[in-house]
Design an enzyme around this catalytic site. Structure first.
Site, PDB file in Angstrom:
ATOM      1  N   SER A 179      47.905  74.338  82.854  1.00  0.00           N
ATOM      2  CA  SER A 179      47.930  75.800  83.158  1.00  0.00           C
ATOM      3  C   SER A 179      46.918  76.626  82.290  1.00  0.00           C
ATOM      4  O   SER A 179      46.820  77.751  82.648  1.00  0.00           O
ATOM      5  CB  SER A 179      49.370  76.122  82.834  1.00  0.00           C
ATOM      6  OG  SER A 179      49.805  75.621  81.575  1.00  0.00           O
TER       7      SER A 179
ATOM      8  N   HIS B 196      51.033  74.459  89.186  1.00  0.00           N
ATOM      9  CA  HIS B 196      49.835  75.460  89.453  1.00  0.00           C
ATOM     10  C   HIS B 196      49.071  74.665  90.652  1.00  0.00           C
ATOM     11  O   HIS B 196      47.863  75.240  91.097  1.00  0.00           O
ATOM     12  CB  HIS B 196      49.081  75.417  88.277  1.00  0.00           C
ATOM     13  CG  HIS B 196      49.563  76.468  87.262  1.00  0.00           C
ATOM     14  ND1 HIS B 196      49.369  77.698  87.454  1.00  0.00           N
ATOM     15  CD2 HIS B 196      50.216  76.401  86.219  1.00  0.00           C
ATOM     16  CE1 HIS B 196      49.874  78.582  86.379  1.00  0.00           C
ATOM     17  NE2 HIS B 196      50.441  77.705  85.581  1.00  0.00           N
TER      18      HIS B 196
ATOM     19  N   LYS C 231      55.204  80.503  91.539  1.00  0.00           N
ATOM     20  CA  LYS C 231      53.774  80.969  91.491  1.00  0.00           C
ATOM     21  C   LYS C 231      53.463  81.203  92.627  1.00  0.00           C
ATOM     22  O   LYS C 231      53.600  82.162  93.002  1.00  0.00           O
ATOM     23  CB  LYS C 231      53.365  79.850  90.659  1.00  0.00           C
ATOM     24  CG  LYS C 231      53.701  79.796  88.955  1.00  0.00           C
ATOM     25  CD  LYS C 231      53.114  78.992  88.401  1.00  0.00           C
ATOM     26  CE  LYS C 231      53.630  79.123  86.863  1.00  0.00           C
ATOM     27  NZ  LYS C 231      53.770  77.894  86.237  1.00  0.00           N
TER      28      LYS C 231
HETATM   29  C1  LIG Z   1      54.741  77.800  85.255  1.00  0.00           C
HETATM   30  C2  LIG Z   1      54.870  76.187  84.876  1.00  0.00           C
HETATM   31  C3  LIG Z   1      56.270  75.778  84.852  1.00  0.00           C
HETATM   32  C4  LIG Z   1      57.606  76.612  84.837  1.00  0.00           C
HETATM   33  O1  LIG Z   1      57.756  77.042  86.190  1.00  0.00           O
HETATM   34  P1  LIG Z   1      58.947  78.148  86.243  1.00  0.00           P
HETATM   35  O2  LIG Z   1      59.237  78.022  87.841  1.00  0.00           O
HETATM   36  O3  LIG Z   1      58.173  79.403  85.871  1.00  0.00           O
HETATM   37  O4  LIG Z   1      59.944  78.007  85.524  1.00  0.00           O
HETATM   38  C5  LIG Z   1      56.442  74.449  84.603  1.00  0.00           C
HETATM   39  N1  LIG Z   1      55.376  73.537  84.641  1.00  0.00           N
HETATM   40  C6  LIG Z   1      53.953  74.087  84.583  1.00  0.00           C
HETATM   41  C7  LIG Z   1      52.961  73.319  84.502  1.00  0.00           C
HETATM   42  C8  LIG Z   1      54.016  75.373  84.643  1.00  0.00           C
HETATM   43  O5  LIG Z   1      52.729  75.724  84.528  1.00  0.00           O
END
Ligand SMILES: *Cc1c(COP(=O)(O)O)cnc(C)c1O
Length: 395
Positions: free
Chosen positions: A181, A209, A240
């Site tokens: 990320s 992502h 996301k």
């Molecule tokens: C954003 C993210 C999460 C968390 O996701 P949420 O739905 O916002 O809790 C988990 N793992 C990775 C790699 C992320 O980038």
């Protein structure tokens, strides 16, 4: 008498001094290419709304209808009285979309990771974890009580070496982010699959992502590499690219069934709301109907990165819409972000502990909701601030 809170004040001061204090900006508009941030109309370069679905009219409509029919609160955990037909339908549709046997949804990607890792391994077991894995994976690993062995970032040979040196264990799990990320690089999944399969270990990929971004029509990293059937557990987020909120696990029927029995956030924390589930269903509909948004996301990504490189910025090793603009010291990154904001661009700086010390950056998140003029506007601001702060040589 000792002041019980003095240490908190000291720590906070220290964060301020190091330029590591998170100043939280507040948004007062719907998500999109432009936002009202702290009362100012600015170009949005930092949300994870990859496909522009967070304020999509269809998603809003079905969420409103769901509220009218089911109300606003789940009122229970999934295993007691919190499972709506909407949750079940969403899990079925996600399984079809992903091309897997089954899925189970959680309140967030974070809780999906906690529940899954801790549900699959424990004390006598071992986890092989990429050294740059996301905080929610790290926390899930710690929570599980398993021995954690880190391997070199995106290094299948290092994974192989660590497995050979691990000594005795009961069960084992290999875990990696799909897309990292903070850098936007992609895990070498074919090589990791090869190593995991040759040692008969479970392989888990957190594709937060990659969902809605990689693969055919956004089907994720496993689809991107054509590895269907070779990854045991895929964790995805609905927060996301899907534009709503929630997380899920895509896996075999046995693993999903097990997580329904032992995934602790599923058992002990209330379900996502009917409006969330309904909106997620509409997002799946949109993704299945057309690749238009995913295509536009990639077109925007290619354009923005190419122009940033042309200006002379270092965008690191990204292969995805995540575009880090490497600046080094946290103070410089914070100052850069403030000056961008003064120039009408909202792009946050990221420093320790989210990234290593000395690797502070601005992380630009490209979206399908951006138009070419928006990207040009952003590039202009980056060029101006880059010259002003001496990051770019003045022409
Ligand atoms: C954003 C993210 C999460 C968390 O996701 P949420 O739905 O916002 O809790 C988990 N793992 C990775 C790699 C992320 O980038």
């Amino acid at each position: 008498m000792i002041d019980k809170l003095q240490w908190v004040r000291d720590e906070l001061n220290s964060l301020h001094q190091q330029g590591l204090y998170n100043n939280i900006r507040t948004i007062d508009s719907a998500q999109g290419a432009w936002l009202t941030v702290d009362g100012k109309h600015v170009l949005n370069f930092c949300s994870n709304n990859y496909l522009g679905l967070a304020n999509d009219e269809r998603l809003r409509k079905v969420a409103q209808t769901a509220i009218d029919r089911y109300g606003v609160g789940p009122a229970a955990v999934r295993t007691i009285a919190g499972t709506l037909t909407l949750h079940q339908k969403l899990e079925e549709r996600l399984a079809k979309f992903k091309g897997v046997a089954a899925t189970i949804s959680f309140q967030s990607g974070f809780s999906a990771n906690l529940g899954t890792v801790a549900g699959l391994v424990s004390k006598e077991d071992v986890i092989f974890s990429d050294e740059l894995n996301h905080a929610s994976i790290i926390d899930g690993c710690r929570l599980s009580g398993a021995r954690i062995i880190r391997y070199g970032h995106n290094d299948a040979q290092s994974l192989e070496d660590q497995i050979k040196q691990a000594g005795a264990y009961h069960r084992a799990l290999v875990i990696t982010d799909g897309v990292f990320s903070m850098d936007g690089d992609i895990a070498p999944l074919p090589q990791l699959v090869q190593v995991a399969e040759s040692h008969n270990l479970l392989l888990m990929v957190d594709d937060a992502h990659g969902e809605g971004v990689l693969g055919r029509g956004g089907r994720g990293i496993v689809d991107h590499f054509g590895l269907h059937g070779h990854v045991d557990i895929e964790v995805g987020t609905l927060s996301k690219a899907f534009g709503v909120v929630g997380g899920y696990v895509a896996a075999s029927t046995e693993i999903v069934e097990w997580l329904r029995q032992r995934g602790r956030p599923f058992l002990f924390s209330s379900a996502v709301t009917a409006a969330d589930a309904a909106a997620c269903l509409a997002a799946v509909d949109i993704l299945e109907a057309s690749t238009e948004r995913v295509d536009k996301l990639w077109e925007n990504t290619r354009y923005f990165k190419q122009e940033m490189k042309r200006l002379g910025f270092d965008t690191g090793r990204s292969e995805t819409p995540i575009t880090p603009v490497m600046l080094g010291e946290a103070e410089l990154a914070q100052q850069f972000s403030r000056r961008l904001f003064d120039n009408g661009v909202f792009a946050m700086s990221i420093g320790f502990p989210t990234v290593a010390r000395g690797k502070a950056r601005i992380r630009v998140m490209i979206s399908a909701s951006h138009e070419r003029v928006d990207l040009d506007r952003g590039l202009e601001a980056f060029a101006r601030v880059g010259k002003e702060l001496g990051v770019l040589r003045a022409a």
